[in-house]
Design an enzyme around this catalytic site. Structure first.
Site, PDB file in Angstrom:
ATOM      1  N   GLU A  98       0.834  -1.215   0.000  1.00 21.33           N
ATOM      2  CA  GLU A  98       0.000   0.000   0.000  1.00 21.33           C
ATOM      3  C   GLU A  98       0.864   1.259   0.000  1.00 21.33           C
ATOM      4  O   GLU A  98       0.702   2.165   0.833  1.00 21.33           O
ATOM      5  CB  GLU A  98      -0.965  -0.013   1.192  1.00 21.33           C
ATOM      6  CG  GLU A  98      -1.880  -1.222   1.162  1.00 21.33           C
ATOM      7  CD  GLU A  98      -3.004  -1.174   2.173  1.00 21.33           C
ATOM      8  OE1 GLU A  98      -3.016  -0.280   3.038  1.00 21.33           O
ATOM      9  OE2 GLU A  98      -3.894  -2.045   2.092  1.00 21.33           O
ATOM     10  N   GLU A 157      -4.057  -8.972   0.068  1.00 24.69           N
ATOM     11  CA  GLU A 157      -4.487  -8.751   1.459  1.00 24.69           C
ATOM     12  C   GLU A 157      -5.998  -8.637   1.463  1.00 24.69           C
ATOM     13  O   GLU A 157      -6.568  -7.963   0.609  1.00 24.69           O
ATOM     14  CB  GLU A 157      -3.830  -7.477   2.009  1.00 24.69           C
ATOM     15  CG  GLU A 157      -4.096  -7.270   3.487  1.00 24.69           C
ATOM     16  CD  GLU A 157      -3.352  -6.057   4.034  1.00 24.69           C
ATOM     17  OE1 GLU A 157      -2.164  -5.870   3.721  1.00 24.69           O
ATOM     18  OE2 GLU A 157      -3.992  -5.282   4.775  1.00 24.69           O
TER      19      GLU A 157
HETATM   20  C1  GAL Z   1      -4.142  -2.617   5.458  1.00 20.34           C
HETATM   21  C2  GAL Z   1      -2.647  -2.598   5.732  1.00 20.34           C
HETATM   22  C3  GAL Z   1      -2.285  -3.475   6.902  1.00 20.34           C
HETATM   23  C4  GAL Z   1      -3.219  -3.198   8.048  1.00 20.34           C
HETATM   24  C5  GAL Z   1      -4.623  -3.442   7.617  1.00 20.34           C
HETATM   25  C6  GAL Z   1      -5.642  -3.283   8.721  1.00 20.34           C
HETATM   26  O1  GAL Z   1      -4.552  -1.578   4.662  1.00 20.34           O
HETATM   27  O2  GAL Z   1      -1.954  -3.045   4.599  1.00 20.34           O
HETATM   28  O3  GAL Z   1      -0.957  -3.239   7.276  1.00 20.34           O
HETATM   29  O4  GAL Z   1      -3.038  -1.881   8.442  1.00 20.34           O
HETATM   30  O5  GAL Z   1      -4.929  -2.520   6.597  1.00 20.34           O
HETATM   31  O6  GAL Z   1      -6.942  -3.445   8.221  1.00 20.34           O
END
Ligand code: GAL
Length: 782
Positions: A398, A475
């Site tokens: 991100e 993710e």
């Molecule tokens: C994502 C991020 C993670 C964590 C997660 C929590 O956007 O890549 O590191 O922060 O959100 O929902």
């Protein structure tokens, strides 16, 4: 330490360090007196030993524990033959900004806390006593969106080689599934003249049998070193896979004047894999979905301090859930973690950075990125590229440069750095900007796979919108759950509901329901995303955020929340209910799991859920009376009954073709009466490192878990061990992790016992007011 001339030795350099918490600039000097300092064994994380405090500069997002500056010193005796040798001190990782001195000589600085690095120290050594001093500076805060830990938190090694030897990370092995093995070896020469040596490569199978060896190569190594290439063929290779993680061993031997002057060992695997835009992922030509989880590096109550058994336990718990892949969010992991993945059969997405030149937190790595990114990325690839488990390199998570035209050039540069060192694995970045035209990292046109975070509703049309592009859900989810806490709701809750509104929902218990009905607004429940990911072949796989709760990022709650709610398993290692959702979907092992517990106010309408597989239906009984049969319809992932609570026994029976498959019962618990102790291992090694994880359960007189028990449990340890940490998985507990007591949380807590180097036994006794106590004995041996 003894070194045999000629042979390479690599010795643990973890023992007998002195530590001082605070800045002590004079400590770099060899004449400084550290008599009053604390003696300890590495790996060490001083943050985890501290007290939670909202005012700690790391903030709750960073775990709410102290950071600061710390110094380490170690006095050691130089190896007797050091003048004729190359002696190197290797640090697997120091968080962060480490600076190292030997006998007062400055060796260097390494800002990034997740990089492995080393210094050659031979020329600064003197016969007899020598002093290494390390300053660790983690004082500029906040510096991370999660808990980093502070200190020399990974292993340290002392390596001794001859002056002509394989360079550090100097071997790169690649193999195709037919068994053709290509080997590239970098040899260094620290003598002052060219040297003629003979190089032999030998491959052994797992039983240690030599299977092939090349014709000795005569090589002239001048003082700038030499790179030699060779290949060998392994006939009918046994392929590395997640089911059978078979590894071969390669030895590179260097000989001079008939004597072996260096032997360098590399484990490797033979396997092939492929990402396809339409058909997704395949390993050894067999289609499979990547069923992954993201993991941060902390080990719960042990903090960031590396412990192989603690990492192995995490992976065992993940394996039993059906996980076949890990994303090392968002940084290079400890080397032992990758060894475990190779050995246990996990695919790995190895990730370099959480930010580039644009920051996420004030003092994060963006400050070092311009000067260090090349070195840090190169070192990660060189260190890790022989691991069969690694199938993907991620250059960032991100990254802010997605939204900025500077993203194009940086992406091209980073991908170039990776490809220059390894062309066998795809490179991606975990993206959030879903409109490719606006995504400058995507626009660089350099990535092999589109890695998308969240946005599960976009999976369906991905092939239409991005024809021919390979796709991976890098993710997903970010569901929020607290083990043992249940509340129903008519609609799924998004906590927080958007990026603007202050979070005011939540509950007095500082908890999130385990019914899989709460998620962050950018994410989804577990079921929402998995339903989409499983539907489409073009989705190569997914990495759920996260396998375990981790310290820091306690979203959505404010202080005293200090660890995350995202885990499928809590911080202590106790599964939440969604663990069984995945187990029912991701394994072939028969599963039947019912939730919630069965202690409610009489008359309350309670949703009873069942996750199951290997069956056509589940029948639920309350006190012997059937409440009906249910079976999953369409894309359902669970079945449910609305039950008016009556105390007693709730029983579920799963059946296939009318035959019982599994039976699960949950009973209304009476008053807490006793403590039960259960160890994950009753025999451990007396090596000063091994662990036994003891689960403490609060039971009623009949042996039922008391689901709301929160008794304070006191521990006494006798024998050859000590308590390395305690926990209960509650995300808003401010109790210390290093203690001989812990409150139970929803009936459970954990004591982690660590062996000493003395064989014998460790006896743990747990007591609590009003409960009958209990003890357990763990054997420790060589
Ligand atoms: C994502 C991020 C993670 C964590 C997660 C929590 O956007 O890549 O590191 O922060 O959100 O929902």
């Amino acid at each position: 330490m003894t070194t045999v001339s000629g042979a390479r030795t690599r010795t643990s350099f973890n023992k007998n360090w002195k530590f001082f918490l605070g800045d002590e600039p004079g400590a770099k000097s060899p004449v400084y007196s550290d008599l009053k300092w604390r003696r300890l064994t590495l790996p060490h994380d001083w943050s985890i030993e501290g007290e939670f405090d909202e005012k700690n500069p790391a903030k709750p997002e960073g775990g709410g524990l102290p950071t600061g500056i710390g110094w380490y010193r170690k006095e050691f005796t130089a190896p007797a033959d050091f003048q004729n040798r190359l002696i190197t001190i290797e640090f697997d990782g120091v968080y962060k900004n480490s600076e190292v001195w030997i006998n007062g000589h400055y060796l260097g600085k390494r800002p990034y806390g997740y990089s492995s690095f080393s210094y050659e120290i031979s020329k600064f050594l003197k016969p007899g006593k020598n002093i290494i001093a390390v300053k660790v500076d983690n004082s500029a805060q906040p510096d991370s969106r999660w808990y980093s830990g502070s200190g020399i938190y990974r292993n340290v090694w002392l390596t001794s080689t001859s002056k002509v030897a394989v360079a550090k990370w100097g071997v790169f092995v690649t193999a195709d599934a037919s068994g053709k093995v290509d080997i590239q070896t970098q040899i260094q020469n620290k003598t002052l003249k060219s040297q003629s040596v003979i190089v032999v490569s030998l491959i052994y199978d797992t039983s240690g049998k030599l299977i092939i060896k090349n014709k000795p190569q005569l090589v002239n190594v001048d003082i700038s070193g030499a790179i030699i290439k060779g290949n060998l063929e392994v006939k009918n290779p046994i392929l590395w896979s997640v089911e059978n993680p078979y590894q071969y061993k390669l030895l590179i031997q260097i000989l001079q004047n008939g004597k072996v002057i260096d032997t360098y060992e590399t484990k490797f695997g033979i396997r092939s894999f492929n990402f396809d835009a339409e058909k997704g992922f395949s390993l050894n030509e067999k289609p499979m979905k990547i069923l992954g989880v993201c993991l941060h590096h902390d080990l719960g109550a042990l903090g960031a301090a590396v412990n192989v058994r603690a990492m192995e336990r995490q992976l065992e718990i993940m394996k039993a859930m059906g996980v076949n892949a890990i994303r090392t969010a968002h940084n290079p992991p400890a080397p032992e973690f990758l060894d475990l993945c190779d050995k246990m059969g996990f695919l790995v997405m190895d990730e370099a950075f959480d930010m580039w030149a644009k920051k996420k937190t004030k003092n994060d790595y963006h400050l070092n990125f311009p000067e260090w990114h090349q070195r840090d990325l190169e070192d990660m690839i060189k260190r890790d590229r022989n691991h069969p488990s690694i199938i993907l390199w991620s250059i960032g998570n991100e990254i802010r440069e997605q939204f900025d035209s500077t993203g194009i050039a940086i992406t091209k540069k980073l991908v170039g750095i990776v490809k220059n060192l390894d062309k066998t694995r795809p490179v991606l970045s975990a993206l959030t900007e879903t409109d490719a035209k606006k995504n400058f990292i995507y626009q660089a046109n350099a990535l092999d796979i589109y890695g998308l975070n969240y946005n599960h509703k976009l999976y369906k049309d991905f092939p239409k919108n991005y024809p021919g592009v390979k796709f991976l859900a890098t993710e997903t989810t970010s569901a929020l759950e607290t083990r043992g806490f249940y509340d129903t709701a008519d609609t799924i809750r998004r906590w927080p509901k958007d990026g603007k509104t202050k979070f005011t929902e939540g509950n007095a218990a500082w908890s999130a329901s385990s019914y899989d009905n709460v998620s962050a607004y950018w994410g989804s429940t577990h079921e929402e995303t998995w339903k989409e990911a499983k539907k489409y072949e073009h989705v190569s796989g997914l990495f759920v955020w996260t396998g375990f709760d981790y310290l820091g990022e306690p979203l959505p709650y404010p202080w005293p929340a200090r660890s995350s709610y995202f885990g499928i398993v809590d911080l202590a290692g106790f599964p939440k209910d969604s663990y069984y959702l995945y187990q029912s979907e991701w394994t072939n092992k028969p599963v039947l799991h019912i939730l919630p517990h069965w202690n409610w106010e009489p008359g309350k309408s309670v949703e009873v859920w069942a996750y199951y597989n290997s069956a056509d239906e589940v029948e639920l009984y309350l006190n012997g009376k059937s409440l009906g049969k249910k079976s999953k319809q369409g894309n359902d992932l669970h079945v449910l009954w609305n039950v008016d609570f009556v105390p007693g026994t709730l029983k579920a029976v799963s059946r296939k073709n009318g035959k019982d498959v599994l039976i699960r019962e949950v009973k209304t618990a009476g008053a807490a009466a006793k403590i039960e102790l259960m160890a994950d291992r009753k025999n451990i090694k007396a090596d000063g490192k091994d662990l036994s994880f003891v689960t403490i359960r609060i039971l009623d007189a009949a042996g039922n878990l008391v689901p709301d028990a929160d008794h304070l449990v006191e521990f006494k340890v006798e024998g050859s061990g000590f308590i390395a940490g305690v926990d209960n998985g509650f995300q808003a507990s401010l109790e210390p992790f290093k203690a001989n007591h812990r409150k139970a949380f929803h009936g459970l807590c954990l004591a982690i016992l660590q062996s000493t180097e003395k064989s014998g036994s460790i006896k743990l006794t747990a007591t609590s007011n009003g409960l009958s106590s209990s003890s357990i004995t763990i054997n420790t041996g060589k």
